[in-house]
Design a protein around this motif. Structure first.
Motif, PDB file in Angstrom:
ATOM      1  N   PHE A  60      68.067  78.340  93.298  1.00  0.00           N
ATOM      2  CA  PHE A  60      68.189  80.018  93.592  1.00  0.00           C
ATOM      3  C   PHE A  60      68.328  80.262  95.082  1.00  0.00           C
ATOM      4  N   LEU A  64      73.355  82.061  96.641  1.00  0.00           N
ATOM      5  CA  LEU A  64      73.989  81.968  95.209  1.00  0.00           C
ATOM      6  C   LEU A  64      74.642  82.814  94.960  1.00  0.00           C
ATOM      7  N   PRO A  71      72.827  87.532  95.650  1.00  0.00           N
ATOM      8  CA  PRO A  71      71.507  87.862  94.958  1.00  0.00           C
ATOM      9  C   PRO A  71      71.146  89.331  95.431  1.00  0.00           C
ATOM     10  N   PHE A  83      62.776  83.111  94.510  1.00  0.00           N
ATOM     11  CA  PHE A  83      64.093  82.793  93.746  1.00  0.00           C
ATOM     12  C   PHE A  83      65.014  84.086  94.124  1.00  0.00           C
ATOM     13  N   ALA A  85      67.618  86.321  93.209  1.00  0.00           N
ATOM     14  CA  ALA A  85      68.380  86.302  91.722  1.00  0.00           C
ATOM     15  C   ALA A  85      69.216  87.638  91.414  1.00  0.00           C
ATOM     16  N   TYR A 132      69.785  82.827  82.940  1.00  0.00           N
ATOM     17  CA  TYR A 132      71.162  82.626  83.357  1.00  0.00           C
ATOM     18  C   TYR A 132      71.876  81.660  82.467  1.00  0.00           C
TER      19      TYR A 132
END
Length: 373
Positions: A60, A64, A71, A83, A85, A132
């Motif tokens: 992550f 990404l 993100p 991470f 996200a 995910y």
């Protein structure tokens, strides 16, 4: 788990508070990845050399792109693993917006909102992969990590039953652990009422000694799955007894073998299979079970489980019955009977099946009557 270590001089310290701390926009980060080598096969939960450093989970990263979006939120694990996200993915998977934490993120120009979770990086890694719909089997998380991740998924409003359906990544991850920790994996499936997983995992428990189930394991899997495991073992034992009770058929009288000699084969069969009928219990192994006559020089078969014995092993135990039988016709009848036993035993169920729930009173009566508990 793969990490990118961030240099403290180029990256701010991890946020002191749990939610809403300002973290630079990932597009503004430059030169933050160190030259420290990354091991591609490192499992989740690897010990970091410098736990005080901020690290980025390799699965992550800031770059990404999911659904054509970069993100827009940072999840920070308890051991300072970052991470990067996507809020829409988390919101779609979670019925409570990540336990209400996702609602607290505040956008500020040039910064991304961050959310600090109490779980460690290896656990958060499994949680996010599940949200995910991605597989994390290649990270080799431990069973303890997976169990903690399932608890976290429940806490954060993610339906575990949905994500552990057959062919889902989390389903495959848990199954990959079953050959090494079958009873613990089965107990985990029972704890979360994961029917399909429990049925599949039960096939690894045919040789398990039920008398070794601890109170903690019994409590975790619950009375229903404990009862079903006992029924699986007892049902296979009863089926095996019924299969081998029937002796080989007698052949027509021949000049070299009269009806009196037919009884030799019947007695040899009864002697070899008597322990199945009279002494066997679902959990009992039979190291003393030996059908090899001492003169043949064969070693005794040790530690075979009655319930978990394979068709080939059963055939190997029954074949030597004919070593002392001189009549070729009798030996032929014996081989035909052994083949029937092998075919019948191969068709006996090796996994749990659906069964109706019992009332607590009936269930307690059943468990009390089991000699192996």
């Amino acid at each position: 788990m793969e990490y990118f270590n961030l240099s403290p001089s180029t990256e701010p310290s991890p946020p002191a508070t749990g939610i809403g701390a300002d973290v630079p926009d990932p597009t503004n980060i430059s030169g933050s990845v160190s030259d420290r080598p990354v091991h591609p096969t490192a499992p989740v939960g690897i010990n970091m050399e410098h736990p005080e450093d901020a690290t980025i989970a390799a699965a992550f990263p800031p770059s990404l792109r999911i659904d054509d979006h970069l993100p827009d939120v940072i999840i920070v694990a308890s051991n300072n693993v970052y991470f990067y996200a996507h809020r829409h993915r988390i919101a779609n998977a979670s019925s409570n917006n990540l336990g209400g934490l996702l609602d607290w993120g505040v956008y500020r120009r040039g910064f991304l909102p961050s959310i600090r979770l109490p779980e460690s990086g290896d656990i958060v890694n499994v949680v996010l992969h599940t949200m995910y719909g991605l597989s994390c089997t290649h990270f080799h998380p431990t069973l303890e990590t997976v169990e903690a991740a399932l608890d976290a998924l429940n806490k954060y409003g993610v339906c575990v039953q949905t994500h552990t359906a057959p062919y889902q990544p989390l389903h495959q991850l848990i199954l990959s652990l079953a050959p090494y920790r079958p009873i613990d994996t089965y107990a985990l499936a029972g704890k979360h009422q994961l029917e399909d997983l429990a049925v599949t995992i039960s096939g690894h428990l045919l040789s398990f000694d039920l008398s070794t189930i601890t109170d903690a394991l019994a409590t975790k899997m619950g009375p229903v799955y404990l009862k079903r495991l006992f029924l699986l073992h007892q049902g296979r034992l009863d089926a095996l007894k019924n299969i081998i009770l029937k002796p080989p058929e007698s052949h027509p009288t021949t000049p070299g073998c009269n009806p009196a000699q037919h009884g030799l084969l019947t007695r040899a069969w009864a002697l070899a299979t008597a322990q199945f009928v009279w002494d066997a219990t679902p959990s009992k192994a039979f190291p003393e079970f030996e059908v090899h006559p001492p003169e043949t020089g064969h070693s005794p078969t040790a530690g075979l489980s009655v319930v978990g014995i394979s068709p080939n092993s059963l055939k190997a135990l029954l074949d030597p019955i004919g070593d002392k039988i001189a009549c070729e016709s009798c030996r032929l009848m014996l081989q035909q009977r052994i083949q029937e036993v092998v075919v019948s035993w191969s068709s006996v169920k090796v996994r749990l099946t659906q069964c109706p729930l019992w009332s607590p009173q009936i269930l307690i009566t059943f468990l009390v009557l089991q000699p192996t508990i």
